[in-house]
Design a protein around this motif. Structure first.
Motif, PDB file in Angstrom:
ATOM      1  N   ALA A 106      -1.115  10.666   5.244  1.00  0.00           N
ATOM      2  CA  ALA A 106      -1.211  11.525   6.444  1.00  0.00           C
ATOM      3  C   ALA A 106      -0.377  10.942   7.585  1.00  0.00           C
ATOM      4  CB  ALA A 106      -2.672  11.661   6.850  1.00  0.00           C
ATOM      5  N   LEU A 107      -0.464   9.631   7.740  1.00  0.00           N
ATOM      6  CA  LEU A 107       0.254   8.953   8.826  1.00  0.00           C
ATOM      7  C   LEU A 107       1.762   9.148   8.670  1.00  0.00           C
ATOM      8  CD1 LEU A 107      -1.159   6.988  10.905  1.00  0.00           C
ATOM      9  CD2 LEU A 107      -0.133   5.128   9.593  1.00  0.00           C
ATOM     10  N   VAL A 108       2.267   8.946   7.449  1.00  0.00           N
ATOM     11  CA  VAL A 108       3.720   9.032   7.225  1.00  0.00           C
ATOM     12  C   VAL A 108       4.184  10.482   7.319  1.00  0.00           C
ATOM     13  CG1 VAL A 108       5.548   8.700   5.518  1.00  0.00           C
ATOM     14  CG2 VAL A 108       3.835   6.912   5.885  1.00  0.00           C
ATOM     15  N   GLU A 109       3.376  11.394   6.834  1.00  0.00           N
ATOM     16  CA  GLU A 109       3.774  12.803   6.932  1.00  0.00           C
ATOM     17  C   GLU A 109       3.852  13.212   8.384  1.00  0.00           C
ATOM     18  OE1 GLU A 109       3.187  17.303   6.021  1.00  0.00           O
ATOM     19  OE2 GLU A 109       1.415  16.090   6.407  1.00  0.00           O
ATOM     20  N   ASP A 110       2.876  12.729   9.165  1.00  0.00           N
ATOM     21  CA  ASP A 110       2.873  13.070  10.590  1.00  0.00           C
ATOM     22  C   ASP A 110       4.092  12.454  11.273  1.00  0.00           C
ATOM     23  OD1 ASP A 110       1.421  12.191  13.568  1.00  0.00           O
ATOM     24  OD2 ASP A 110       1.289  14.251  12.809  1.00  0.00           O
ATOM     25  N   GLN A 111       4.460  11.270  10.823  1.00  0.00           N
ATOM     26  CA  GLN A 111       5.627  10.595  11.419  1.00  0.00           C
ATOM     27  C   GLN A 111       6.899  11.362  11.070  1.00  0.00           C
ATOM     28  OE1 GLN A 111       6.001   6.423  10.415  1.00  0.00           O
ATOM     29  NE2 GLN A 111       8.230   6.556  10.531  1.00  0.00           N
ATOM     30  N   LEU A 112       7.009  11.823   9.815  1.00  0.00           N
ATOM     31  CA  LEU A 112       8.221  12.576   9.412  1.00  0.00           C
ATOM     32  C   LEU A 112       8.305  13.861  10.225  1.00  0.00           C
ATOM     33  CD1 LEU A 112       8.214  12.165   5.497  1.00  0.00           C
ATOM     34  CD2 LEU A 112       9.594  10.946   7.199  1.00  0.00           C
ATOM     35  N   GLU A 113       7.143  14.475  10.452  1.00  0.00           N
ATOM     36  CA  GLU A 113       7.143  15.711  11.261  1.00  0.00           C
ATOM     37  C   GLU A 113       7.568  15.376  12.689  1.00  0.00           C
ATOM     38  OE1 GLU A 113       5.347  19.903  12.041  1.00  0.00           O
ATOM     39  OE2 GLU A 113       5.049  18.790  10.200  1.00  0.00           O
ATOM     40  N   ALA A 114       7.043  14.243  13.205  1.00  0.00           N
ATOM     41  CA  ALA A 114       7.356  13.865  14.592  1.00  0.00           C
ATOM     42  C   ALA A 114       8.850  13.537  14.736  1.00  0.00           C
ATOM     43  CB  ALA A 114       6.508  12.659  14.986  1.00  0.00           C
ATOM     44  N   GLU A 115       9.445  13.007  13.653  1.00  0.00           N
ATOM     45  CA  GLU A 115      10.877  12.641  13.714  1.00  0.00           C
ATOM     46  C   GLU A 115      11.738  13.865  14.032  1.00  0.00           C
ATOM     47  OE1 GLU A 115      11.166   8.975  10.522  1.00  0.00           O
ATOM     48  OE2 GLU A 115      12.299  10.824  10.147  1.00  0.00           O
TER      49      GLU A 115
ATOM     50  N   ALA B 247       0.842  -1.205   0.000  1.00  0.00           N
ATOM     51  CA  ALA B 247       0.000   0.000   0.000  1.00  0.00           C
ATOM     52  C   ALA B 247       0.872   1.248   0.000  1.00  0.00           C
ATOM     53  CB  ALA B 247      -0.901  -0.021   1.228  1.00  0.00           C
ATOM     54  N   LEU B 248       1.985   1.228   0.759  1.00  0.00           N
ATOM     55  CA  LEU B 248       2.894   2.386   0.782  1.00  0.00           C
ATOM     56  C   LEU B 248       3.475   2.604  -0.601  1.00  0.00           C
ATOM     57  CD1 LEU B 248       4.985   2.043   4.096  1.00  0.00           C
ATOM     58  CD2 LEU B 248       3.164   3.694   3.575  1.00  0.00           C
ATOM     59  N   GLU B 249       3.898   1.503  -1.229  1.00  0.00           N
ATOM     60  CA  GLU B 249       4.516   1.645  -2.567  1.00  0.00           C
ATOM     61  C   GLU B 249       3.509   2.212  -3.550  1.00  0.00           C
ATOM     62  OE1 GLU B 249       7.761  -1.721  -1.664  1.00  0.00           O
ATOM     63  OE2 GLU B 249       6.189  -2.207  -3.151  1.00  0.00           O
ATOM     64  N   GLN B 250       2.261   1.754  -3.420  1.00  0.00           N
ATOM     65  CA  GLN B 250       1.212   2.243  -4.334  1.00  0.00           C
ATOM     66  C   GLN B 250       1.070   3.754  -4.237  1.00  0.00           C
ATOM     67  OE1 GLN B 250      -1.992   0.582  -5.659  1.00  0.00           O
ATOM     68  NE2 GLN B 250      -0.866  -1.326  -5.977  1.00  0.00           N
ATOM     69  N   THR B 251       1.317   4.289  -3.039  1.00  0.00           N
ATOM     70  CA  THR B 251       1.176   5.741  -2.873  1.00  0.00           C
ATOM     71  C   THR B 251       2.502   6.449  -3.076  1.00  0.00           C
ATOM     72  OG1 THR B 251       1.371   5.282  -0.536  1.00  0.00           O
ATOM     73  CG2 THR B 251      -0.817   5.763  -1.345  1.00  0.00           C
ATOM     74  N   GLY B 252       3.520   5.656  -3.477  1.00  0.00           N
ATOM     75  CA  GLY B 252       4.795   6.293  -3.826  1.00  0.00           C
ATOM     76  C   GLY B 252       5.617   6.707  -2.620  1.00  0.00           C
ATOM     77  N   ILE B 253       5.333   6.127  -1.443  1.00  0.00           N
ATOM     78  CA  ILE B 253       6.103   6.502  -0.234  1.00  0.00           C
ATOM     79  C   ILE B 253       7.212   5.495  -0.015  1.00  0.00           C
ATOM     80  CG2 ILE B 253       5.993   6.730   2.279  1.00  0.00           C
ATOM     81  CD1 ILE B 253       3.097   7.619   1.941  1.00  0.00           C
ATOM     82  N   ARG B 254       8.416   5.990   0.253  1.00  0.00           N
ATOM     83  CA  ARG B 254       9.551   5.098   0.553  1.00  0.00           C
ATOM     84  C   ARG B 254      10.040   5.387   1.961  1.00  0.00           C
ATOM     85  NH1 ARG B 254      13.163   5.023  -4.708  1.00  0.00           N
ATOM     86  NH2 ARG B 254      11.482   5.320  -6.144  1.00  0.00           N
ATOM     87  N   LEU B 255      10.200   4.337   2.731  1.00  0.00           N
ATOM     88  CA  LEU B 255      10.694   4.502   4.096  1.00  0.00           C
ATOM     89  C   LEU B 255      11.870   3.567   4.314  1.00  0.00           C
ATOM     90  CD1 LEU B 255       7.257   4.439   5.993  1.00  0.00           C
ATOM     91  CD2 LEU B 255       8.601   6.452   5.360  1.00  0.00           C
ATOM     92  N   ASP B 256      12.809   4.005   5.152  1.00  0.00           N
ATOM     93  CA  ASP B 256      13.859   3.046   5.493  1.00  0.00           C
ATOM     94  C   ASP B 256      13.309   2.093   6.551  1.00  0.00           C
ATOM     95  OD1 ASP B 256      15.471   5.672   7.434  1.00  0.00           O
ATOM     96  OD2 ASP B 256      14.005   4.149   8.078  1.00  0.00           O
TER      97      ASP B 256
END
Ligand SMILES: [Zn+2]
Length: 526
Positions: free
Chosen positions: A385-394, A348-357
């Motif tokens: 939204a979840l990943v953006e919030d996580q990047l902000e929290a980082e 699902a992440l790949e489908q939305t074009g998000i890459r995470l380590d």
């Protein structure tokens, strides 16, 4: 329902300036990390040239362009520079690591800009063009020159200026409609005139760059392509200065759908990346796409009227000139849940074009399972939204450990909070009119940074009563403005996360860079 076999005509170069002109939209400032995420998505979208920023504008911009130039493969990376020595040297240094670097330099050529802005004569500007294009050429073979406000400039003077630029080594000549003033027929005639009169025009690419002040940006760009322009300067979602730039998605799909009207001209854009990229840019810039926006608006392929539904059911071609899936709308809604597991989540992440380590993935998966426990279906929008919030929290200094709030009719609400900063935890209590107000008060008493809430927005990430709430707010502290976003299925918690994110930026000095207007602090819940 394309009317073209798309390989006949000219291959049009797509020059994306979402990260430069797009990011100049008021309120759309991106952090360096967010710019890298967008850059990755633009490469996957298949843009030919990416204008990564304006290196001389700020150390942050310089670093962002340089990190994009270092990372991006398979796409030219351009840095913008005014026609002066310092800007061009900064741009050259920033794009140097690129696989294919370009310096894009510009100077105004209209009499109104010469008289009021530059306070220079035509001959003086002509000399600057020769010297500065020459300087840029000494750094990269790929040099683009723009005559700012070209569409309000004298055509014969433009011929002189562009001829001088070609003689000094320019390989792309950009003809900007800087203030969105021209019309399709006039613009087409200008491109033809320049093509016919500029010395050396046969060896260069004519480029067009339009703004939408009269709502003509896409029409002007397409008319110029039909008249011979070989490069189009565009942004995702048409974001940009004032009323915005020419929309990438509109130009691409107009050429794809009505190619015969444009001599079979086509691009190399991967069409089904249009909607995912649009969503990402909207999410990160905070600029919401109008539901009726062509191609990428939420209603672009929605049919309300019964008669339309009837036609659609009989043959979609009755009311659709493009297939929604061709541009990246999910044919089916992206449905993942607690039974999906890591593989389903990663897909699902790949489908939305998000890459995470791996580390980020582990944290995101944890938050996803918590969400999936509370929410019936998790959509692509939830993931972003979840990943953006996580990047902000980082990058956040303050982290929400726990909170509680009690509200009741007539009583003042009260709240308490525990916040972590590094390995230290601080607690606070507050009262206010409403749970959110009380909790922000509690945070103030725990952290003690004086600030004013300047703006507060809350939106549901997805429809439905179990939607995640996304809070965006701005605080003013010490005369500067700071933004914060927070996400949770509980809007009180989302507000606290957003507030802590903004206060973290106060501590890290990450202002929005905007000059705040007169104090108009939002009385939190009038
Ligand atoms: Zn522009």
């Amino acid at each position: 329902m394309s009317d073209t076999s798309s390989t006949n005509g000219r291959r049009i170069i797509v020059f994306d300036t979402t990260l430069r002109d797009g990011e100049q939209s008021p309120g759309a400032t991106l952090t360096a990390d967010e710019k890298l995420v967008v850059a990755d998505a633009l490469v996957e979208l298949g843009v030919d040239v990416m204008e990564a920023g304006f290196p001389a504008a700020s150390p942050g911009d310089f670093e962002a362009v340089r990190s994009i130039a270092t990372r991006v493969k398979g796409c030219t990376v351009a840095g913008l520079a005014r026609a002066n020595k310092n800007d061009i040297e900064r741009a050259a240094m920033a794009v140097k690591p690129a696989e294919s670097p370009r310096i894009h330099t510009f100077i105004a050529t209209s009499d109104i800009h010469l008289e009021y802005k530059l306070k220079k004569t035509r001959p003086e500007v002509l000399e600057i063009v020769t010297n500065m294009v020459g300087l840029a050429k000494s750094f990269t073979s790929d040099v683009e020159f723009s005559a700012e406000d070209a569409t309000r400039s004298d055509w014969d003077y433009l011929v002189q200026v562009f001829s001088a630029a070609v003689a000094a080594g320019a390989t792309t000549l950009n003809v900007p409609d800087t203030v969105g003033y021209t019309t399709p027929l006039e613009y087409a005639a200008l491109i033809e005139y320049l093509n016919a009169h500029v010395v050396g025009s046969e060896n260069v690419v004519f480029s067009v760059h339009c703004h939408d002040d009269l709502g003509l940006a896409t029409a002007n760009t397409l008319a110029a392509v039909a008249a011979g322009a070989g490069q189009v300067e565009v942004t995702m979602n048409a974001i940009g200065e004032r009323a915005g730039n020419t929309s990438l998605e509109e130009v691409v799909m107009a050429l794809d759908t009505r190619g015969q009207q444009f001599g079979g001209c086509h691009t190399g854009i991967v069409k089904n990346r249009l909607v995912p990229t649009s969503r990402l840019v909207s999410q990160l810039t905070g600029l919401v796409v109008a539901p009726n926006k062509a191609i990428i608006g939420a209603n672009a392929f929605a049919h309300e009227a019964g008669i339309h539904q009837d036609g659609m059911l009989k043959n979609p071609d009755t009311y659709e000139i493009m297939k929604p899936t061709d541009v990246g709308w999910e044919g089916t809604r992206l449905v993942i849940g607690k039974h999906s597991g890591r593989a389903g989540f990663r897909n699902a992440l790949e489908q939305t074009g998000i890459r995470l380590d791996d580390e980020q993935f582990a944290v995101a998966y944890q938050r996803f399972t918590e969400l999936a426990d509370r929410k019936k279906t998790v959509t692509a929008a939830d993931l972003i939204a979840l990943v953006e919030d996580q990047l902000e929290a980082e990058i956040s200094t303050f982290h929400l450990v726990r909170w509680s709030a009690s509200i009741g009719t007539g009583d003042q609400a009260s709240a308490s909070v525990v916040v972590r900063k590094g390995d230290q935890e601080v607690a606070g209590d507050g009262v206010g009119n409403g749970g959110i107000d009380a909790l922000l008060e509690a945070i103030d008493s725990a952290i003690g940074i004086p600030c004013e809430l300047e703006e507060y927005h809350v939106e549901a990430v997805t429809p439905g009563e179990d939607a995640q709430g996304l809070v965006r707010l701005r605080v003013r502290s010490g005369g500067n403005l700071y933004t914060g976003t927070g996400l949770a299925t509980d809007v009180v918690e989302a507000s606290a996360r957003a507030y802590l994110a903004a206060l973290s930026k106060v501590v890290n000095g990450q202002t929005t860079g905007e000059i705040p207007g007169p104090v108009s602090s939002v009385s939190r819940w009038s």
